[in-house]
Design a protein around this motif. Structure first.
Motif, mmCIF file in Angstrom:
data_model
loop_
_atom_site.group_PDB
_atom_site.id
_atom_site.type_symbol
_atom_site.label_atom_id
_atom_site.label_comp_id
_atom_site.label_asym_id
_atom_site.label_seq_id
_atom_site.Cartn_x
_atom_site.Cartn_y
_atom_site.Cartn_z
ATOM 1 N N GLY A 408 37.140 -123.702 58.039
ATOM 2 C CA GLY A 408 36.687 -125.074 57.809
ATOM 3 C C GLY A 408 37.542 -125.777 56.765
ATOM 4 O O GLY A 408 38.551 -125.280 56.309
ATOM 5 N N CYS A 409 37.130 -126.948 56.395
ATOM 6 C CA CYS A 409 37.899 -127.674 55.394
ATOM 7 C C CYS A 409 36.984 -127.965 54.229
ATOM 8 O O CYS A 409 36.656 -129.091 53.941
ATOM 9 C CB CYS A 409 38.452 -128.955 55.988
ATOM 10 S SG CYS A 409 37.198 -129.926 56.775
ATOM 11 N N ALA A 410 36.504 -126.892 53.608
ATOM 12 C CA ALA A 410 35.564 -127.070 52.507
ATOM 13 C C ALA A 410 36.342 -127.387 51.245
ATOM 14 O O ALA A 410 36.595 -126.525 50.423
ATOM 15 C CB ALA A 410 34.731 -125.804 52.339
ATOM 16 N N TRP A 411 36.739 -128.626 51.150
ATOM 17 C CA TRP A 411 37.561 -129.015 50.011
ATOM 18 C C TRP A 411 36.728 -129.675 48.909
ATOM 19 O O TRP A 411 37.283 -130.277 47.991
ATOM 20 C CB TRP A 411 38.658 -129.985 50.441
ATOM 21 C CG TRP A 411 39.729 -129.317 51.246
ATOM 22 C CD1 TRP A 411 39.962 -127.977 51.335
ATOM 23 C CD2 TRP A 411 40.709 -129.950 52.064
ATOM 24 N NE1 TRP A 411 41.015 -127.728 52.168
ATOM 25 C CE2 TRP A 411 41.496 -128.934 52.638
ATOM 26 C CE3 TRP A 411 40.985 -131.283 52.379
ATOM 27 C CZ2 TRP A 411 42.557 -129.201 53.488
ATOM 28 C CZ3 TRP A 411 42.046 -131.551 53.236
ATOM 29 C CH2 TRP A 411 42.819 -130.513 53.785
ATOM 30 N N ALA A 412 35.432 -129.576 49.046
ATOM 31 C CA ALA A 412 34.592 -130.228 48.049
ATOM 32 C C ALA A 412 34.877 -129.656 46.667
ATOM 33 O O ALA A 412 34.826 -130.367 45.677
ATOM 34 C CB ALA A 412 33.128 -130.028 48.408
ATOM 35 N N ARG A 413 35.181 -128.378 46.619
ATOM 36 C CA ARG A 413 35.566 -127.791 45.341
ATOM 37 C C ARG A 413 37.091 -127.814 45.248
ATOM 38 O O ARG A 413 37.766 -127.367 46.178
ATOM 39 C CB ARG A 413 35.053 -126.359 45.248
ATOM 40 C CG ARG A 413 33.549 -126.296 45.078
ATOM 41 C CD ARG A 413 33.088 -124.858 45.208
ATOM 42 N NE ARG A 413 31.700 -124.690 44.829
ATOM 43 C CZ ARG A 413 30.676 -124.910 45.640
ATOM 44 N NH1 ARG A 413 30.907 -125.327 46.871
ATOM 45 N NH2 ARG A 413 29.444 -124.732 45.239
ATOM 46 N N PRO A 414 37.632 -128.331 44.154
ATOM 47 C CA PRO A 414 39.082 -128.547 44.068
ATOM 48 C C PRO A 414 39.891 -127.273 44.301
ATOM 49 O O PRO A 414 40.962 -127.336 44.890
ATOM 50 C CB PRO A 414 39.277 -129.052 42.635
ATOM 51 C CG PRO A 414 37.943 -129.527 42.181
ATOM 52 C CD PRO A 414 36.928 -128.787 42.958
ATOM 53 N N ALA B 55 31.035 -133.924 51.553
ATOM 54 C CA ALA B 55 29.735 -133.465 51.065
ATOM 55 C C ALA B 55 28.742 -133.324 52.213
ATOM 56 O O ALA B 55 28.013 -132.333 52.301
ATOM 57 C CB ALA B 55 29.208 -134.440 50.023
ATOM 58 N N ALA B 56 28.745 -134.313 53.115
ATOM 59 C CA ALA B 56 27.811 -134.266 54.244
ATOM 60 C C ALA B 56 28.142 -133.095 55.160
ATOM 61 O O ALA B 56 27.245 -132.408 55.661
ATOM 62 C CB ALA B 56 27.871 -135.575 55.017
ATOM 63 N N VAL B 57 29.436 -132.877 55.354
ATOM 64 C CA VAL B 57 29.852 -131.788 56.229
ATOM 65 C C VAL B 57 29.439 -130.438 55.635
ATOM 66 O O VAL B 57 28.993 -129.534 56.345
ATOM 67 C CB VAL B 57 31.380 -131.864 56.463
ATOM 68 C CG1 VAL B 57 31.915 -130.563 57.002
ATOM 69 C CG2 VAL B 57 31.693 -133.000 57.419
ATOM 70 N N GLU B 58 29.540 -130.324 54.325
ATOM 71 C CA GLU B 58 29.152 -129.084 53.660
ATOM 72 C C GLU B 58 27.640 -128.829 53.803
ATOM 73 O O GLU B 58 27.206 -127.695 54.030
ATOM 74 C CB GLU B 58 29.557 -129.168 52.180
ATOM 75 C CG GLU B 58 29.161 -127.996 51.316
ATOM 76 C CD GLU B 58 29.892 -126.704 51.652
ATOM 77 O OE1 GLU B 58 30.794 -126.742 52.519
ATOM 78 O OE2 GLU B 58 29.558 -125.674 51.067
ATOM 79 N N TYR B 59 26.876 -129.903 53.697
ATOM 80 C CA TYR B 59 25.423 -129.813 53.892
ATOM 81 C C TYR B 59 25.129 -129.259 55.285
ATOM 82 O O TYR B 59 24.342 -128.336 55.454
ATOM 83 C CB TYR B 59 24.837 -131.208 53.699
ATOM 84 C CG TYR B 59 23.341 -131.368 53.817
ATOM 85 C CD1 TYR B 59 22.549 -131.430 52.681
ATOM 86 C CD2 TYR B 59 22.734 -131.518 55.054
ATOM 87 C CE1 TYR B 59 21.179 -131.624 52.769
ATOM 88 C CE2 TYR B 59 21.364 -131.698 55.156
ATOM 89 C CZ TYR B 59 20.583 -131.755 54.016
ATOM 90 O OH TYR B 59 19.231 -131.952 54.107
ATOM 91 N N SER B 241 32.594 -137.704 42.662
ATOM 92 C CA SER B 241 33.110 -136.352 42.469
ATOM 93 C C SER B 241 31.994 -135.313 42.461
ATOM 94 O O SER B 241 32.220 -134.146 42.751
ATOM 95 C CB SER B 241 33.874 -136.282 41.148
ATOM 96 O OG SER B 241 33.016 -136.682 40.098
ATOM 97 N N ALA B 242 30.776 -135.747 42.144
ATOM 98 C CA ALA B 242 29.654 -134.797 42.063
ATOM 99 C C ALA B 242 28.816 -134.792 43.329
ATOM 100 O O ALA B 242 27.804 -134.095 43.404
ATOM 101 C CB ALA B 242 28.780 -135.149 40.866
ATOM 102 N N LEU B 243 29.265 -135.565 44.327
ATOM 103 C CA LEU B 243 28.438 -135.736 45.517
ATOM 104 C C LEU B 243 28.236 -134.412 46.267
ATOM 105 O O LEU B 243 27.129 -134.094 46.712
ATOM 106 C CB LEU B 243 29.098 -136.776 46.430
ATOM 107 C CG LEU B 243 28.301 -137.237 47.627
ATOM 108 C CD1 LEU B 243 26.976 -137.822 47.194
ATOM 109 C CD2 LEU B 243 29.080 -138.265 48.421
ATOM 110 N N ALA B 244 29.311 -133.636 46.369
ATOM 111 C CA ALA B 244 29.205 -132.373 47.105
ATOM 112 C C ALA B 244 28.222 -131.447 46.416
ATOM 113 O O ALA B 244 27.406 -130.786 47.072
ATOM 114 C CB ALA B 244 30.578 -131.721 47.203
ATOM 115 N N ASN B 245 28.269 -131.406 45.090
ATOM 116 C CA ASN B 245 27.312 -130.579 44.362
ATOM 117 C C ASN B 245 25.897 -131.059 44.570
ATOM 118 O O ASN B 245 24.976 -130.261 44.736
ATOM 119 C CB ASN B 245 27.620 -130.621 42.860
ATOM 120 C CG ASN B 245 28.680 -129.614 42.504
ATOM 121 O OD1 ASN B 245 28.849 -128.625 43.221
ATOM 122 N ND2 ASN B 245 29.418 -129.869 41.437
#
Lengths: 518, 632
Positions: A408-414, B55-59, B241-245
């Protein structure tokens, strides 16, 4: 289900009970003891394998007899119990919670029989305070029955009833284990305050909540009557109103290797105990004769052994024992149909500590066809056909990609983004060997960036590649510079860079020629 | 009856404002400078759009990893129009589909438009039935169509947020009214059109996203009810920047999930393979898996991640088999981290690991097991006794002292009735029908059968006859078996070597009887399978063999008379050995009894009492009582 007998030994339990019969004098406590003996008598006949513990309480609680199948230990203990001070139900329930969680964990359904004297010992305000303080609902699935040793017309009982009702109601609101649907407990008030009266109430409780569960285990034409212990509960599936009740015929639909089966999502597990074929010789012939027509013939060898067989059920062949032996030898498990859209597995099981004592264990799976996704839909399990070749084998891969193994492209974390970019740059520094890898990674990166609308990243990687170009050592083959420049340009090309259908290709020309043309 | 998390819709703001930078620079030049002349790269900032999409995709990833069915998520991208990226259909409920849709939407473009169209489209989408809902009758009292809308947008102030919520409510109310009035007349053609459902509850989560340094006049707002409990509106303010968290945290209560931190996992260092260090991995799973640990905890403690220590496995472990209760799916919280990937691969390779509760005072207590099955990760809780422990010994129960079960043969039968994943309905039925065939004539013990002990002499027949149909060749080979048996019998041979010793010892004097049993069993076996014409042909052959075999015995009357002369007692009736007179010396039996019962020896007359009784049960000593009574 393991049972806790929660017996009130407060001072008020020692109040004598006035009877017309002068030969015997009873207290509430002796009547309660008689009721417990009635209960144990019932279990001896119907549920010998049940675990029972005796907990006494007044203002403090005490585990008088820990969980045991030796019911005599409880009988012996009853006359030796010491009386306490005042009734304090919430403390008692705290103690029971502690005992059960330590012993059975939070997954085993438990029954609690609260035997008390029908008075909560406090006024209306105090009663409400007790209700507030009740440690209910418990974190384990449970049902609580209440047996007040009290005359039905006692005003105390009317006063205590709301408390009892609340206890019974709260106990069934277990937050945990949404799959199992326990029938709720009840209050069993005796018709009169006497040994037989309370005994009748106790018998009613037993008959409603300690029914043994019998069914027929069928494998084609072979069948045997079995007891399922502990008795199974109806199950429920989230989002569906229907509850699933075990049918009284369990049909084996086929067999699987144990390693293919794995550990499906079971909601409960039960012993399958074979039962003697009931009835006389003639009914035995009904059950068995058709399958073993030579039984008569073979038994001609000695009628005396045949008669022995009838008197001793352990010498009459039973399908269960055969099934157990074969499952064990082959390392297989049987899939059984428990009802419509509901399956279970039967396998040979033995405790680690007692390796020699093995038995048949039925695992009741979560209702629905998807209780073991690696087996595919359970309703589509079928026989290996003699003629056609089966295309699929176990485990069935789920059609969806599991992110754990996916890309996947889990780039939410740098750090994840950095790792992906560094990977591209690592390949870029190892050209021309890694040309294919470089473009593969670039395309992956592009794909992810496009779906996230992250065009800034592509521009940045483009400049990073150009920079690599400038720091190439002089010894590097000309191809390196060309490929880097080509890739960087492609990442910035406004026509193709953000087109998902476009794939970046390495510069494929003959390099000596291209370099001359430049 | 359908929980709110059955349907979730993301509304993503795709208006020009979301094209601006999140002002949270990411620097790619992490490694040391590589000498002079090395121009540093400019750092990169994600746009608000990129932040909200990832963030939405991670959810979604977490939801779909843990709930492959029953928990649906849809995406609506809103700019000047509402772009609906997927439907409730199962085939469109996956990340690949959504990401492809997002590719087509592309980055933010210039132009007008707001999130209102998207929000309205989302409310309409809530009214569309999911596949499971479509399979049920919405008229059911318990039918509750609920859902959640997570709207990621950026508003000027609280008033704009409030008007957004009001627009949502004002869309929902008439839509519900329409759905409830339209339903009764459309019951007839309900199957043809996708009827819209009444939305019983909508949880609207508005997330107001801002760049790092921008001021916002929007404030957090806990859930408030609107429209008389029809809608619950919640506002959360968040930096991009904190949206994914934030969404990673929100998903937990939405689906009753919790996290576990597996601590102390020994792993090789990335750069230096010879040394190893301990890492932590956070995993997400159903809250129920922690029920046992939570039992004695306070509410505050239960919101924290539970820390469980890695218990290095020794050799092969039992896997998830040690769990008595249910298993729950597991997904790593940070899927891209190296320790997560290591743990996932360790498990996917078929190993399992026990987790323990860390204790200060020493002593270990295993609490959970992590294992992979079918390419997915699972957690199960350990511990506790089981009500079925210490089972009664099978050997003391019914049938427990029989020692000659045909276990090996039943094993073979199980192998023949192995299940495979097939496609299409009726597979279970097919399998049961096959078992039925295979067990039609199946003696449980070795001592109750002869034919199954004859081994290779009879094997092709017993193997072939259970098939549904027989080919010409198969019938022929079965015939071959019968004929060879007939041959053996006429040569007075018996394949004794195949029999277990207890048969062999007694067999010599009782050969005739054994042959009768063999033919009787064969007839029962073939008769039980005589459904197909080929089987019936085989049965005819068998019956011919049997009659031939009877004829044979009679043909050797000289030999029979010799035997009679030596064995019969003087009281034996004359001509008892004559097969033709059998109807005279044997009580009549019905066909079933004949089939099931032992073949009668041709020579002995039946018991007189039975002959008198006919087809009824013979009474023994019927005159006994009379005899006793007469003297009195």
């Amino acid at each position: 289900m393991p049972t806790v007998i929660l017996l009130d030994v407060s001072l008020s339990m020692s109040r004598p009970v006035s009877t017309t019969d002068t030969t015997e004098s009873h207290t509430r406590f002796t009547i309660a003891s008689a009721a417990i003996n009635t209960f144990l008598d019932y279990l001896c006949i119907h549920a010998k394998l049940e675990y029972v513990a005796l907990v006494t309480f007044s203002s403090v609680y005490e585990v008088a007899v820990p969980f045991t199948r030796e019911f005599d230990n409880i009988r012996v203990k009853l006359p030796q119990l010491e009386e306490g001070d005042k009734t304090c139900i919430e403390a008692a329930l705290h103690g029971v919670n502690h005992l059960i969680l330590n012993e059975w964990g939070y997954q085993t359904p438990v029954q609690i029989i609260l035997i008390t004297d029908g008075s909560c010992g406090v006024g209306a305000i105090g009663r409400n305070r007790i209700i507030q303080a009740l440690p209910l609902p418990p974190t384990y699935p449970a049902k609580i029955h209440i047996l007040p040793v009290v005359s039905p017309h006692d005003p105390c009982l009317q006063h205590a009833m709301p408390l009892y009702q609340k206890i019974v109601d709260l106990a069934s609101n277990t937050v945990n284990n949404s799959n199992v649907n326990l029938i709720r407990g009840a209050i069993y008030c005796p018709d009169q305050l006497s040994v037989p009266g309370v005994g009748v109430a106790m018998t009613r409780l037993c008959e409603q909540h300690y029914q043994e569960f019998w069914c027929t285990l069928k494998c084609g034409q072979l069948e045997t009557r079995v007891q399922i212990f502990p008795a199974p509960h109806p199950a429920q599936q989230e989002g569906l109103a229907a509850s699933y009740t075990l049918s009284n015929q369990l049909h084996v639909i086929g067999f699987l290797q144990q390693q293919d089966l794995g550990t499906p999502i079971a909601i409960s597990k039960h012993l399958v105990i074979p039962q003697a074929q009931v009835g006389t010789n003639s009914s035995t012939r009904e059950n068995y004769g058709s399958k073993t027509p030579t039984k008569e013939g073979s038994s001609n060898e000695g009628t005396s052994t045949d008669e022995d067989n009838i008197s001793d059920p352990s010498k009459v062949p039973n399908f269960c024992v055969l099934l157990h032996g074969a499952l064990k030898v082959e390392g297989m498990a049987a899939i059984v149909q428990l009802g419509s859209d509901w399956w279970g597995t039967v396998s040979a099981w033995c405790e680690v500590s007692r390796a020699r004592r093995s038995c048949l264990l039925l695992s009741i799976l979560r209702p629905g066809a998807s209780a073991a996704p690696w087996l595919g839909a359970l309703d589509q399990l079928g026989p290996a056909d003699e003629t056609s070749v089966s295309t699929e084998t176990f485990p069935v891969r789920s059609w969806r990609s599991y992110s754990g193994g996916g890309s996947g492209c889990a780039w939410a974390r740098p750090h994840a983004l950095l790792a992906d970019v560094q990977k591209v740059l690592r390949h870029a520094r190892k050209l021309p060997d890694k040309t294919q890898h470089l473009y593969k990674e670039l395309n992956r990166l592009r794909r992810a960036a496009i779906s996230l609308g992250f065009s800034e990243l592509l521009t940045c990687v483009g400049s990073a590649l150009e920079r690599e170009c400038t720091v190439l050592p002089s010894s590097a083959p000309p191809e390196c510079a060309l490929q880097l420049a080509h890739a960087a340009a492609a990442l910035r090309d406004p026509r193709t860079a953000l087109d998902i259908k476009h794939t970046l290709q390495p510069l494929a020309a003959n390099f000596t020629v291209t370099s001359m043309s430049h | 009856m359908f929980p709110t998390n059955h349907k979730t819709i993301f509304v993503l703001d795709h208006t020009p404002y979301f094209g601006i930078s999140s002002d949270n620079p990411i620097d790619f030049d992490v490694s040391k400078s590589r000498g002079p002349g090395y121009v540093p790269l400019p750092s990169v900032c994600k746009s608000l759009w990129t932040c909200s999409v990832e963030a939405a995709v991670e959810y979604c990833r977490i939801v779909w990893d843990l709930f492959p069915e029953g928990k649906l998520v849809r995406f609506v991208v809103s700019d000047s129009a509402a772009h609906i990226l997927n439907t409730w259909a199962i085939a469109q409920q996956n990340l690949t589909h959504v990401l492809n849709g997002l590719c087509l939407v592309g980055p933010v473009r210039r132009g007008a438009g707001g999130d209102v169209v998207g929000l309205c489209a989302a409310i309409e989408a809530l009214a569309e039935p999911s596949p499971t809902q479509a399979a049920q009758r919405p008229t059911d009292m318990l039918f509750q169509n609920r859902g959640r809308i997570i709207c990621i947008t950026s508003a000027r102030d609280d008033d704009s947020i409030r008007s957004l919520a009001e627009i949502a409510l004002n869309t929902l109310i008439p839509q519900n009214k329409k759905a409830s009035t339209v339903q009764p007349p459309t019951t007839t053609d309900a199957s043809t059109s996708t009827q819209s459902l009444v939305v019983h509850y909508c949880h609207l989560v508005i997330i107001n996203v801002t760049p790092e340094k921008a001021d916002t006049r929007v404030n957090n707002q806990p859930v408030i009810e609107m429209g008389g409990g029809l809608m619950g509106v919640e506002v959360i303010v968040c930096r991009a920047s904190a949206l994914a968290n934030l969404l990673g945290r929100l998903v937990l209560p939405h689906y009753r999930l919790v996290t576990t931190t597996v601590t102390g996992i020994p792993m090789k260092e990335e750069q230096n393979a010879s040394s190893s260090a301990n890492y932590d991995v956070e995993i997400i799973h159903s809250a129920e898996a922690h029920a046992g640990l939570r039992a004695l905890q306070t509410a505050a403690e239960s919101t924290e991640s539970v820390v469980l220590r890695w218990w290095t496995p020794r050799g092969a472990e039992g896997g998830a088999g040690g769990c008595n209760g249910p298993l729950w799916r597991v997904t790593p919280a940070d899927v891209a981290s190296r320790p997560s990937a290591c743990l996932v691969n360790f498990l996917l390779n078929g190993r399992s690991v026990t987790l323990e509760v860390p204790r200060k005072g020493g002593g270990r207590s295993a609490s959970h097991v992590l294992a992979a099955q079918g390419g997915e990760l699972w957690i199960g809780a350990l511990g506790g006794r089981t009500p079925y422990e210490d089972p009664p010994a099978l050997s003391e129960g019914a049938g427990g002292r029989v020692t000659d079960y045909r276990i090996k043969e039943f094993g073979a039968l199980m192998q023949q009735n192995k299940l495979l994943p097939l496609r299409g309905p009726g597979s279970n039925t097919k399998s049961r029908a096959r078992l039925q065939r295979h067990t039609t004539y199946w003696p449980l013990t070795i001592s109750s059968t002869l034919i199954f002990n004859l081994g290779s002499v009879i094997e092709p027949l017993t193997r072939l006859v259970v098939q549904e149909t027989l080919t010409e060749d198969e019938v022929d080979s079965c015939r071959g078996v019968l004929l060879s048996l007939l041959g053996m019998e006429s040569r007075h041979e018996f394949p004794t070597s195949q029999l277990p010793s207890n048969f062999r010892g007694k067999s010599s004097g009782r050969r005739d009887e054994q042959w009768r049993q063999v033919w009787g069993e064969l007839e029962a076996l073939i008769r039980a399978h005589s459904a197909s014409p080929a089987h019936r042909a085989l049965l005819r052959t068998l019956l011919e063999c049997r009659s031939h075999n009877n004829h044979n015995t009679e043909g050797e009357s000289s030999r029979a008379s010799v035997i009679r002369a030596t064995t019969d007692s003087p009281l034996s009736p004359v001509g008892a050995g004559n097969g033709n007179s059998s109807s005279d010396v044997w009580a009549p039996r019905n066909v079933l009894d004949t089939l099931l019962g032992a073949p009668r020896p041709p020579r002995r007359p039946d018991f007189a009492g039975r002959m008198v009784a006919g087809s009824r049960v013979a009474t023994l000593y019927q005159h006994l009582q009379q005899d006793v009574e007469t003297p009195h």
